[in-house]
Design an enzyme around this catalytic site. Sequence first.
Site, PDB file in Angstrom:
ATOM      1  N   CYS A  85       0.843  -1.197   0.000  1.00  0.00           N
ATOM      2  CA  CYS A  85       0.000   0.000   0.000  1.00  0.00           C
ATOM      3  C   CYS A  85       0.883   1.254   0.000  1.00  0.00           C
ATOM      4  O   CYS A  85       1.576   1.507  -0.949  1.00  0.00           O
ATOM      5  CB  CYS A  85      -0.958  -0.054   1.190  1.00  0.00           C
ATOM      6  SG  CYS A  85      -2.382   1.028   0.985  1.00  0.00           S
ATOM      7  N   HIS A 202      -3.587  -5.724   0.985  1.00  0.00           N
ATOM      8  CA  HIS A 202      -2.942  -5.932   2.286  1.00  0.00           C
ATOM      9  C   HIS A 202      -2.899  -7.411   2.671  1.00  0.00           C
ATOM     10  O   HIS A 202      -3.807  -7.887   3.349  1.00  0.00           O
ATOM     11  CB  HIS A 202      -3.713  -5.174   3.368  1.00  0.00           C
ATOM     12  CG  HIS A 202      -3.542  -3.691   3.317  1.00  0.00           C
ATOM     13  ND1 HIS A 202      -2.476  -3.058   3.897  1.00  0.00           N
ATOM     14  CD2 HIS A 202      -4.301  -2.722   2.760  1.00  0.00           C
ATOM     15  CE1 HIS A 202      -2.586  -1.749   3.704  1.00  0.00           C
ATOM     16  NE2 HIS A 202      -3.685  -1.516   3.009  1.00  0.00           N
ATOM     17  N   GLU A 204      -1.210  -8.733   4.933  1.00  0.00           N
ATOM     18  CA  GLU A 204      -1.118  -8.875   6.399  1.00  0.00           C
ATOM     19  C   GLU A 204      -2.498  -8.829   7.053  1.00  0.00           C
ATOM     20  O   GLU A 204      -2.657  -9.189   8.214  1.00  0.00           O
ATOM     21  CB  GLU A 204      -0.193  -7.795   6.978  1.00  0.00           C
ATOM     22  CG  GLU A 204      -0.797  -6.403   7.167  1.00  0.00           C
ATOM     23  CD  GLU A 204      -0.878  -5.577   5.882  1.00  0.00           C
ATOM     24  OE1 GLU A 204      -0.704  -6.152   4.790  1.00  0.00           O
ATOM     25  OE2 GLU A 204      -1.147  -4.362   5.980  1.00  0.00           O
TER      26      GLU A 204
END
Lengths: 234, 764
Positions: A85, A202, A204
């Site tokens: 990002c 993302h 994560e």
Amino acid sequence: MRVAVITFPGSNCDYDLYKAVQLVGGRPEFVWHRERTLDGFDAVMLPGGFSYGDYLRAGAIARISPVMEAVAEFARRGGPVLGICNGFQILCEAGLLPGALVRNASLKFESRDVHLRVERTDTPFTGDYAAGQILRIPIAHGEGNYEADPETLKRIEGEGLVVFRYVDAEGRVTEVANPNGSWHNIAGLVNEAGNVLGMMPHPERAVERLLGSTGGLGVFTSLLHSLAGSAPAG
Amino acid sequence: MSDATTTNPEVRPRPGDPEITPELVAEHGLSPEEYERIVKILGRAPTFTELGVFSAMWSEHCGYKNSKRMLRLLPTDAPWVIQGPGENAGVIDVGEGYALAFKIESHNHPSAVEPYQGAATGVGGILRDIFTMGARPVAVLDSLRFGDLDSPRVRYLFDGVVKGIGDYGNCVGIPNIGGETVFDRGYEGNPIVNAMCLGLMKREELITATASGEGNPLMAVGARTGRDGIHGATFASEELSEDSDEASRPQVQVGDPFTEKLLLEASLELIASGAIVGIQDMGAAGITSSASEMAGRGGSGVELEMSAVPVREEGMTPYEILLSESQERMLVVAKRGREDEVRRILEKWELEAEVIGRVTSDGRFRVLEHGVPVADIPALPLTEGCPTYEREGVESKEIRALRETDLSEHLIPRGDLTPTFLLMMGSPNLASKRWVYHQYDSTVRTNTVVRPGGDAGVIRIRGTKRGVAATTDCNGRYVYLEPRTGAMIAVAEAARNVACVGALPSAITNNLNFGNPEKPHIYYQFREAVLGMADACRVFETPVTGGNVSFYNETDGQAIYPTPVIGMVGVLEDVEKVVRHHFRSPGDAIVLLGTNTDEMGGSEYLYVTAGMVAGAPPRVDLLAERALQQALLDMSAAEVLSSAHDCSQGGLACTLAESALGEGERPLGVEVELDDDLPPVALLFAESQGRVVVSCPLEHLDDVLARAQRYGVPARRIGTVGEPEGTFRVTMRDGSVSCPVAQIAEVFFGALPRIMDVPATAEG
């Protein structure tokens, strides 16, 4: 696996990244943007967020942070670098990846799950995926519209630098599946050497079933496995 | 405590200050009687600076002068309440050593004038209220109300408010997990923008906003003080007029979420360092309220030196500095001798900290300019001595007549009601709010278990098995038509939403949005609503731990619907057992908990089909609601449910459709048969209270029905979940609805984008 999670003023996904690395058994450490060395780390990650508020241009100020010279040096030596990002935006601003991320075609912030197709499995971050595998991963950004000049775009596709592409649930590259207007539905790409990956979604945030998806887990396990099979880069 | 009538001969008017005239007093929103009281407290006439200070502190926004007496009637205690009303935020124990701070706050007036900054700074303020308690903000919710979307001005406000909330929260990195967006002409001139924040901490990390310890330094931290937002608190306590737009814009502050993020990290680090005694946001009324309130709570005094305050522009007067509402500023009481430690922490985060005063023991709020006193006021009368009023409350005859409207003709339609159903599903109030919450980051911090769009948002508490659920609710039409019932319903619906996801309703924060309380019919609404809320909170054992009052929501004399927004939090003991609102598996049984009625008053059906807001709101049985909540908790704990969804605005038909559609990725068909002896319009669209639609695998059906019975909750199977992309069919004695679920999806998800995703233009 010692992983540096670089924290800029305004980073806000640093902690999430830290926890994801920890989840797969890695040893994450926060590295403040004023540090000048990354010696001893096996991998470097640039988290999402709004470094310096993104006030000038996403990533434009972070790229001149002291730590970025060390990141560039780390990358030059072949160490794996992942920018997610805002981290992707910073890597582009710093010239470690080609192209730029401009405002979403909708002119709105887009926060939702998207589907990605894995285009390459020969990078340190994607070895555990199957080629063509469809992942479900959240996005959350206002400037994720990937673009570059025509020459560069030609080179990106010609050299197969695209690692993730936005697709629909069936894996088709469609306009509807493209959340931000990125050229050729590019969601993530690597440098020519293949060790620096930038991606807007993302991973994560997609490592636990409880939170909706485990599609991003492979990014972290792949790195772990890839490092286990090679000498430390730092 | 010093004698309130002591004269302080040192304080003199500053050269250039305007003379105190009755007109100037009135401009400051103070009545002649209130002015007399100030003179008595000071033992002399106030200076211009002092008048400004009193004006801010005795505004409704800071002093609660029209609400305090009624608010005392709300229950505020429970064994799990750690901090009740009166602090920056309420705090409850959520188990396993964790405490949850939470609060809701309004930014209605600023948002009406400048929607983007008004809404953004609303989020900024509520975040600061949470992290100044020592808690890390973990989620926000937003409760929004606008006029009808056919007005370009309303679309401009809606678009700006959503962007403002999104940009601020996204940048700081706090997930938005829910809220509500309502459209009704009752909010045409006065949008409602309420933001709620939740923060988590270990119990022992709690810190309060007090100034204690004589000689301890007061430090201004964060952004510099500018001329923005001067008298925002007073502005928020006035009615708007057509001219408010232009004239009031300078009173709206500008937000800087990047600085906020740094301030957040720095504050939590400061608190952890033990170098400070207390910390408070410089919110409404800026330095004035933060310093005097901290002194008031600490039972001490403060002395401030204006020339030491870091300012953004030259030549600011003490009056301006004291009343500025520049954003992203905090007041910190450091421990004497540890100022450098405080500075070092702030420097790391690239923030400024300056000593601007000290704690005293004389109980005075004293302000100096280059050593010369310009204000000297006893602190306690300033913060606590605000006159309070219990006003006359009389119900408006017009509203009573509206409530008594005969609605029987609206129950006549029979036969194929599919077109009406689709019209309802496309109404901006019932349609999917994806257009809104897809602009909010809902997954950052990787704790979000239930994202916006469900009954309540849920986050897990990392490192424990637990989760926290939160929702905001209020149907202003009900409160308008019958305030006491409407407020009870708001609490009941919030509790139902929390119970639907499997959380025990624990406590509420409220945002009381009303018109001008000096008008008897508005005060009536306020009083009745508080009484209704108090009753419901008592029955549900959900105490009120704080909140916000926003009066004067009127434009050109026209008040909004009375809107007491309930922000409720609940606790899940095992977050893995969370229940979601969408149907999960074809073949599952659909079960209705509760009883259908033909109560159409205040319904969305009337608004959509007849443009009416009339009739009596549905009856609410608080004990039955409580039993329903308990039954839901029992079922979720036993893991027998596939889904649970509260039945509220739009009625049963819309609830079924929402469960069928989910987030639109895999809509499922529905086959439901209702044999009640009620008109089909009522069965489909009545908003009868105390109902929840659950689904479960067939093998759990008997168990589910038995558990409902155990709690005395009426329950029956009404149908079956169908195949992906199947048909949505509801059959009744005298009518039916039948269409492909894909058609509903198109209407439901497409409604807001069709209205909003055209080039927006701002009017005037």
